[in-house]
Design an enzyme around this catalytic site. Structure first.
Site, PDB file in Angstrom:
ATOM      1  N   SER A 220       0.850  -1.193   0.000  1.00 19.39           N
ATOM      2  CA  SER A 220       0.000   0.000   0.000  1.00 19.39           C
ATOM      3  C   SER A 220       0.883   1.239   0.000  1.00 19.39           C
ATOM      4  CB  SER A 220      -0.914   0.001   1.231  1.00 19.39           C
ATOM      5  OG  SER A 220      -1.783  -1.104   1.223  1.00 19.39           O
ATOM      6  N   GLY A 222      -0.364   4.431   0.061  1.00 16.97           N
ATOM      7  CA  GLY A 222      -1.200   5.558   0.446  1.00 16.97           C
ATOM      8  C   GLY A 222      -1.975   6.119  -0.727  1.00 16.97           C
ATOM      9  N   ALA A 223      -1.957   7.437  -0.864  1.00 21.12           N
ATOM     10  CA  ALA A 223      -2.714   8.095  -1.930  1.00 21.12           C
ATOM     11  C   ALA A 223      -2.166   7.783  -3.316  1.00 21.12           C
ATOM     12  CB  ALA A 223      -2.707   9.603  -1.705  1.00 21.12           C
ATOM     13  N   GLY A 225      -1.435   4.742  -4.498  1.00 19.49           N
ATOM     14  CA  GLY A 225      -1.971   3.504  -5.046  1.00 19.49           C
ATOM     15  C   GLY A 225      -1.396   2.275  -4.374  1.00 19.49           C
ATOM     16  N   ASP A 252      -6.536  -2.480   5.879  1.00 23.52           N
ATOM     17  CA  ASP A 252      -7.157  -3.758   6.230  1.00 23.52           C
ATOM     18  C   ASP A 252      -8.290  -4.084   5.263  1.00 23.52           C
ATOM     19  OD1 ASP A 252      -5.465  -3.626   8.503  1.00 23.52           O
ATOM     20  OD2 ASP A 252      -6.967  -2.419   9.533  1.00 23.52           O
TER      21      ASP A 252
END
Length: 315
Positions: A220, A222-223, A225, A252
């Site tokens: 992950s 974050g913003a 992708g 999650d």
């Protein structure tokens, strides 16, 4: 069925506030109380997706009883491990601009008997499971090698295992070849011991985790992708998000979306991205239902944008 294991669950209180000013009285505009812990959130997201899950978690004291009641009210089957200590209580402060401040308690220390009972409960409940998702930090009393032992036991029983943890617990577990590991950018940087400034840096770090034993890596960013790296190659997924309300449990939710879609390949990555994008647009740690998903906003490509700078570089 997806079995989740949360060694250090919590009772989570989330307050929505206009802004956080130290030393001042801050008046909340909204409040939620949810059962917490990464594995618990995965179970909640799996249930919201209409799939069966069983949540294994040690519970104790009044907070533990409330966690069990909240999960039961959401239709989630709980396999509790009774412990003498009280389940921890966490606080999250969600500001109007999307900034989140979290205060996480350390949690209770598990005794030798409680540690053994936790392992036995996982073994008993894993019969017939499609996946075991082991998530979150380890409580006091569990050695960093505990997840590694659980991965080995799962594979011996023929069950696939997904792992979402960090630090020494992640590094120990890599040696046993978990089927999926799901670090965020900070955890990925910590695992390889160097900062990540671009998507390409994250890709190289994910490939390194595979060299150390992980069969696939769902990272992950974050913003920016998400990345999926496995034997078949690498894919990058992103989604349009109108406004971020809370990112509690978004990672999650992404893992749950990945597993319910089969846990492999670009279609599973697209599901992970859709679930994560939907989660950040909901209050507190609310998990998205199929009606909240917007598959049309998701883009998945094998052309990973390696030169793209991360909006939030990881160190």
């Amino acid at each position: 069925m997806i079995l989740t294991v949360t060694p250090n669950p919590s009772l989570d209180r989330t307050y929505e506030v206009p802004s956080l000013d130290r030393g001042e009285v801050v008046r909340a505009t909204g409040e939620r109380v949810d059962p917490g812990g990464k594995g618990v959130n995965v179970s909640r997201a799996v249930t919201a997706a209409g799939r069966r899950t069983v949540a294994v978690l040690p519970l104790g004291g009044a907070p533990g009883a409330l966690v069990a009641d909240l999960l039961d009210a959401q239709g989630i089957e709980v396999a509790p491990v009774a412990i003498a200590g009280a389940t921890r209580s966490n606080i999250a402060l969600a500001e109007a601009d999307g900034v989140l401040t979290k205060i996480n308690a350390p949690g209770p220390e598990l005794s030798q008997a409680e540690r053994e009972l936790l392992l036995e409960t996982v073994r008993r409940q894993s019969r017939g499971a499609d996946w075991i998702a082991c998530c979150g930090s380890l409580p006091r009393g569990l050695a960093p090698s505990w997840y590694a032992a659980l991965v080995a036991r799962a594979h011996a029983a023929g069950v696939r295992i997904a792992l979402d943890t960090s630090g020494p617990a992640l590094l120990h577990a890599l040696r046993e070849g978990p089927d999926v590991v799901k670090p965020n950018a900070e955890e990925l940087a910590g695992a390889v011991g160097r900062p990540l400034a671009t998507v390409g840096d994250a890709l190289k770090a994910a490939e390194e985790l595979r060299e150390r034993g992980a069969r696939s890596v769902l990272a992950s960013l974050g913003a920016d992708g998400q990345l999926l790296v496995d034997d078949a190659g690498a894919w990058f997924g992103s989604a349009r998000v109108a406004a971020v309300r809370s990112n509690v449990g978004a990672g999650d939710s992404s893992l749950a979306g990945f597993l319910v879609a089969g846990g492999a390949g670009p279609d599973a990555l697209a599901s992970a991205v859709a679930h994560g994008a939907a989660a950040v647009q909901l209050p507190g740690s609310v998990m998205p239902t199929p009606a909240d998903l917007d598959p049309g906003a998701v883009t998945v490509t094998a052309e990973v944008p390696v030169d793209r700078a991360l909006r939030e570089p990881a160190s």
